[in-house]
Write an enzyme that holds these catalytic residues in place. Structure first.
Site, PDB file in Angstrom:
ATOM      1  N   ARG A  47       1.260  14.909  12.471  1.00  0.00           N
ATOM      2  CA  ARG A  47       2.068  15.033  11.738  1.00  0.00           C
ATOM      3  C   ARG A  47       2.473  16.047  10.310  1.00  0.00           C
ATOM      4  O   ARG A  47       2.387  15.883   9.672  1.00  0.00           O
ATOM      5  CB  ARG A  47       1.897  13.039  10.317  1.00  0.00           C
ATOM      6  N   ASP A  71       5.058   0.911  11.994  1.00  0.00           N
ATOM      7  CA  ASP A  71       3.663   0.127  12.008  1.00  0.00           C
ATOM      8  C   ASP A  71       3.720  -1.207  11.945  1.00  0.00           C
ATOM      9  O   ASP A  71       2.279  -1.650  11.219  1.00  0.00           O
ATOM     10  CB  ASP A  71       3.939   0.328   9.811  1.00  0.00           C
ATOM     11  N   CYS A  87      -4.899   8.195   9.211  1.00  0.00           N
ATOM     12  CA  CYS A  87      -5.281   7.797  10.434  1.00  0.00           C
ATOM     13  C   CYS A  87      -4.859   9.008  11.846  1.00  0.00           C
ATOM     14  O   CYS A  87      -3.409   9.548  11.781  1.00  0.00           O
ATOM     15  CB  CYS A  87      -3.649   6.307  10.732  1.00  0.00           C
ATOM     16  N   LYS A 130       1.035  -1.331   0.079  1.00  0.00           N
ATOM     17  CA  LYS A 130       0.100  -0.221   0.215  1.00  0.00           C
ATOM     18  C   LYS A 130       0.462   0.896  -0.030  1.00  0.00           C
ATOM     19  O   LYS A 130       0.490   2.152  -0.567  1.00  0.00           O
ATOM     20  CB  LYS A 130      -1.306   0.013   1.287  1.00  0.00           C
ATOM     21  N   ASN A 131       2.006   1.460   0.814  1.00  0.00           N
ATOM     22  CA  ASN A 131       2.439   2.604   0.712  1.00  0.00           C
ATOM     23  C   ASN A 131       3.305   2.985  -0.388  1.00  0.00           C
ATOM     24  O   ASN A 131       3.971   3.771  -0.668  1.00  0.00           O
ATOM     25  CB  ASN A 131       3.738   2.464   2.668  1.00  0.00           C
TER      26      ASN A 131
END
Length: 426
Positions: free
Chosen positions: A128, A313, A123, A22-23
């Site tokens: 961030r 993660d 999220c 995904k990332n």
């Protein structure tokens, strides 16, 4: 809204396919904005975040075509064609749910000389900020304005001149944005203190395949020689190292034996090292990783860190696994300040965890018990699933839309290796 029903106690056994990352995919997709030619990505996972990003690309006039739509297939082949950009605005409604949307900033700026992007969502795992993204673009010659929740970036007439930027702290997203902005700059750009994550390497490899000139790939010092244009390419998205690590924890907590087909051990060094310390048997080969756990789980002390350190993660999933270890473990979170939101939910399942600040002390328990729990973010969701697989009785996991953002058809993959799990309407 759906929920998962998980009846714990089954030992996981068999082969489980690992999807594209995904990332990585969310970083590679905006590269399509850098060229008029088609960009084809293989091994693209079927995820809510990917679908959201595809809608965002369509907002800019990019055509998106998808192959591999059969229900039994994992992953798809997606072609993006940005022959003509019709907009350089990423609106709030499309950006608010997905932090990765900020990655269109550098590529739009490089191609069109301007970009207006809503401040990102995602999220709620801590603060961030995107200040490093903006500082790097300014170092390359961009003018940045912030107004009404939007970032507006413009390049001088003739394009970005390029420049040098030294990251004061490691930032994956800012490194990615800077790379995409620099590849079409008029001069040479240098990044020092850049992130080294495998997803950064994947991005550099794609950009190189498109004709970019990048030196120092895989290191924290990158030199980018700007080129006048990039071509299209066909490229395979790397395997998802976080998904693989998550399923490794799931296998281990059940005392199972699972083959993670397609996992890349080189990108999982820290996660696999942590599993070995916990007492899990790990075997690596060119086509995957095999996990076996048939003895007692050992307590460990773990600290998250930028790559090649332990990925933040993976913290929640390893914490769930350590709830069943024989002794006391200590986990320290150094990346995000609000990443222990899964702790109260694990405690509801019988875990013995004391979290204070960025440190969590986990005392292993003999039994976890099923409960009704609620997911708070993507990786926290997976920690609850892992705990539920080893818990006595039934666990109901609510708000699983978080899981759908990052795990391709999770319940189907776990069913392949013997989990008693189903998705039902909540």
């Amino acid at each position: 809204m759906d929920k998962l029903l998980i009846r714990g106690g089954n030992r996981l056994s068999g082969t489980l396919p690992i999807s594209g990352a995904k990332n990585a995919a969310l970083t590679l997709i905006p590269c399509a904005l850098l060229t008029e030619e088609p960009l084809t990505l293989r091994n693209v996972p079927r995820l809510a975040d990917i679908d959201g990003f595809q809608h965002l690309m369509a907002q800019f006039g990019v055509s998106v075509s998808i192959r591999g739509k059969r229900p039994e297939d994992f992953g798809r082949v997606v072609t993006f064609e940005a022959s003509r950009l019709t907009s350089t605005v990423a609106p709030y409604d499309l950006v608010r749910k997905m932090r990765a949307s900020i990655l269109v900033l550098g590529s739009l700026l490089a191609r069109a000389g301007e970009a207006t992007v809503s401040m990102p969502g995602g999220c709620a795992i801590g603060n961030r900020p995107i200040d490093l993204h903006l500082q790097a673009l300014e170092a390359f010659g961009a003018n940045i304005e912030l107004a009404q929740g939007y970032v507006k970036a413009t390049a001088p007439d003739g394009g970005l001149p390029g420049g040098d930027f030294d990251f004061p702290v490691v930032s994956v997203g800012a490194t990615e944005n800077a790379l995409m902005a620099a590849v079409l700059a008029n001069g040479t750009s240098r990044l020092t203190g850049a992130a080294r994550e495998p997803e950064i390497v994947d991005l550099c490899n794609l950009l190189t395949a498109m004709g970019a000139e990048i030196e120092g790939i895989g290191t924290s010092d990158l030199t980018i020689h700007g080129v006048k244009r990039l071509n299209g390419a066909t490229y395979k998205v790397m395997a998802d190292r976080i998904e693989a690590g998550s399923y490794a924890c799931a296998a281990a907590i059940t005392g199972g034996e699972v083959r993670l087909e397609g996992a890349d051990a080189e990108n999982m060094i820290s996660s696999l090292a942590a599993l070995r310390k916990i007492g899990v048997h790990v075997e690596e080969d060119k086509s995957g990783v095999s996990i076996a756990a048939n003895g007692a789980l050992k307590p460990v002390d773990l600290t998250t860190a930028p790559f090649p350190g332990l990925a933040t993660d993976m913290q929640a999933q390893l914490m769930a696994l350590l709830c069943k270890a024989e002794g006391t473990s200590v986990l320290k979170e150094t990346i995000f300040e609000n990443r222990f939101m899964h702790v109260p939910e694990l405690i509801r399942m019988g875990a013995d965890i004391n979290a204070e600040g960025r440190t969590a002390v986990v005392k292993g328990v003999q039994n976890l018990t099923g409960a009704e729990v609620m997911a708070t973010d993507l990786r926290a969701s997976m920690s609850l699933v892992i705990a539920a697989l080893a818990a006595e009785g039934e666990t109901q996991v609510r708000r699983i839309y978080h899981l759908d953002r990052g795990y391709e058809r999770l319940e189907e993959k776990l069913q392949l290796v013997g989990a008693d799990i189903e998705r039902v309407d909540d």
